[in-house]
Design a protein around this motif. Sequence first.
Motif, short mmCIF file in Angstrom:
data_model
loop_
_atom_site.label_atom_id
_atom_site.label_comp_id
_atom_site.label_asym_id
_atom_site.label_seq_id
_atom_site.Cartn_x
_atom_site.Cartn_y
_atom_site.Cartn_z
N ALA A 30 0.84 -1.20 0.00
CA ALA A 30 0.00 0.00 0.00
C ALA A 30 0.87 1.25 0.00
N SER A 31 0.24 2.40 -0.20
CA SER A 31 0.95 3.66 -0.05
C SER A 31 1.10 3.95 1.45
N ARG A 32 1.84 4.98 1.81
CA ARG A 32 1.96 5.34 3.22
C ARG A 32 0.58 5.68 3.79
N GLN A 33 -0.22 6.40 3.02
CA GLN A 33 -1.57 6.75 3.43
C GLN A 33 -2.42 5.50 3.60
N GLY A 34 -2.22 4.55 2.68
CA GLY A 34 -2.95 3.31 2.75
C GLY A 34 -2.57 2.48 3.97
N LEU A 35 -1.28 2.49 4.32
CA LEU A 35 -0.84 1.74 5.49
C LEU A 35 -1.49 2.26 6.76
N GLU A 36 -1.72 3.55 6.84
CA GLU A 36 -2.40 4.12 8.00
C GLU A 36 -3.80 3.53 8.14
N GLN A 37 -4.50 3.42 7.02
CA GLN A 37 -5.85 2.86 7.05
C GLN A 37 -5.83 1.37 7.36
N VAL A 38 -4.85 0.66 6.80
CA VAL A 38 -4.73 -0.77 7.08
C VAL A 38 -4.43 -0.98 8.57
N THR A 39 -3.52 -0.18 9.12
CA THR A 39 -3.18 -0.29 10.54
C THR A 39 -4.40 -0.04 11.41
N ALA A 40 -5.18 0.97 11.07
CA ALA A 40 -6.41 1.27 11.82
C ALA A 40 -7.39 0.10 11.74
N MET A 41 -7.51 -0.49 10.56
CA MET A 41 -8.40 -1.65 10.38
C MET A 41 -7.94 -2.83 11.23
N LEU A 42 -6.63 -3.06 11.26
CA LEU A 42 -6.09 -4.17 12.05
C LEU A 42 -6.28 -3.94 13.54
N LEU A 43 -6.06 -2.69 13.98
CA LEU A 43 -6.26 -2.37 15.40
C LEU A 43 -7.70 -2.62 15.82
N ALA A 44 -8.62 -2.29 14.92
CA ALA A 44 -10.04 -2.53 15.22
C ALA A 44 -10.33 -4.01 15.38
N LYS A 45 -9.50 -4.85 14.77
CA LYS A 45 -9.66 -6.30 14.87
C LYS A 45 -8.78 -6.90 15.96
N GLY A 46 -8.13 -6.03 16.74
CA GLY A 46 -7.31 -6.50 17.86
C GLY A 46 -5.91 -6.92 17.49
N ILE A 47 -5.44 -6.52 16.31
CA ILE A 47 -4.08 -6.89 15.87
C ILE A 47 -3.19 -5.65 15.95
N ASP A 48 -2.23 -5.69 16.85
CA ASP A 48 -1.35 -4.52 17.02
C ASP A 48 0.13 -4.85 16.83
N GLN A 49 0.46 -6.10 16.50
CA GLN A 49 1.84 -6.49 16.28
C GLN A 49 2.08 -6.60 14.77
N GLU A 54 -7.02 -22.41 12.15
CA GLU A 54 -7.71 -21.21 12.64
C GLU A 54 -7.10 -19.94 12.05
N ASN A 55 -5.77 -19.87 12.05
CA ASN A 55 -5.10 -18.68 11.52
C ASN A 55 -5.19 -18.59 10.00
N GLN A 56 -5.28 -19.73 9.34
CA GLN A 56 -5.48 -19.71 7.88
C GLN A 56 -6.79 -19.02 7.54
N GLU A 57 -7.84 -19.29 8.32
CA GLU A 57 -9.12 -18.62 8.12
C GLU A 57 -9.02 -17.13 8.43
N LYS A 58 -8.26 -16.79 9.48
CA LYS A 58 -8.10 -15.39 9.85
C LYS A 58 -7.40 -14.62 8.74
N VAL A 59 -6.40 -15.24 8.13
CA VAL A 59 -5.68 -14.59 7.03
C VAL A 59 -6.62 -14.34 5.86
N LYS A 60 -7.48 -15.30 5.56
CA LYS A 60 -8.45 -15.11 4.47
C LYS A 60 -9.36 -13.92 4.76
N GLU A 61 -9.82 -13.83 6.01
CA GLU A 61 -10.71 -12.72 6.40
C GLU A 61 -10.00 -11.38 6.25
N LEU A 62 -8.72 -11.31 6.62
CA LEU A 62 -7.97 -10.06 6.52
C LEU A 62 -7.71 -9.68 5.07
N LYS A 63 -7.51 -10.67 4.20
CA LYS A 63 -7.34 -10.39 2.78
C LYS A 63 -8.63 -9.79 2.20
#
Length: 326
Positions: free
Chosen positions: A10-29, A76-85
């Motif tokens: 993604a672009s830098r701007q896009g990474l900010e949105q992706v990070t926000a989306m991941l945080l909303a899903k409880g992923i901060d690492q 379980e994580n394979q399904e999670k990866v699909k959801e994030l994609k």
Amino acid sequence: MKYIQLKIHASRQGLEQVTAMLLAKGIDQVSIDDPADMDDILNKEHEYDWDYIEDELKEDLDREPTLSIYFEDTPENQEKVKELKIATMMLKSKELEGLYGWDVDFGRLYAEDIPVDDTDWKDKWKEYFKPTKITERLVVKPTWESYEAAPGELILEIDPGMAFGTGTHETTSLCLKLMEKHLGDAPEAKKVLDVGCGSGILSIGAALLGCKDVLAVEIDEDAVRTAKENVECNHVEDAVTVQQGDLTKGIGFKADILVANLMADLVITLADSAREHLKEKGVFISSGILLEKKDKVADAIIQAGFDILEIAEDGEWCAITAQAKA
């Protein structure tokens, strides 16, 4: 262990949105690889930051930023990866619909999953680290390799772990050769101070050559732990003390030989202190110096009260041996 790397382009701007989306899903690492972060390095925000930057890094500045998340490879994580994609694709769709405004650019927002085996990065480099004769007497051997010493050879076993120092780099081999030379015929009567000891290789080398009193100083906690393990592996605990510290701050040790395999600007910073931590006519061996900075470093060492004895070169690097004026 097997992992899944979810890598999002993604672009830098896009990474900010992706990070926000991941945080909303409880992923901060997450791990972000943004070539724009090289700007501060290339502009040398701090004078001492870097001496040398590979040309390939400079050529890589136009590359698209990426964000990576690592999951253990489980159903379980394979399904999670699909959801994030899918969530990443939906984010791109919303951008195209103008839901974030018409002047935004999130980049490709392309997500890919990559199977990863942790041995790929943990142990691959070990294939290239083999027993190597560094000086007339010292052979550096990784702990996982076997080697039968020839008559007169001293075996220095090393596992660099997270620390710098396998002995094969020009700066380290230059230091070992010069240290062996200046320990001379009575190493047991000399004290060595190793500033920025990394894996502990120079301190261990001094002890194997016969020095009975070596102080190794290192600021990095992981390197201190690695150095202590390497000292024990080589059975030189009676001769080498490893201590965490910043250069020579708070250290009262006075040495016959001070070795510092650092980099040019840190050697310059250390020069005055090195003079104070050496005995009369003590020897200061410094390396990690690019040839283009040789004169600048040598001038600083002279200004600190030393006479230059020798400047040894290997490839694009050099090591400077100096003696404290009486």
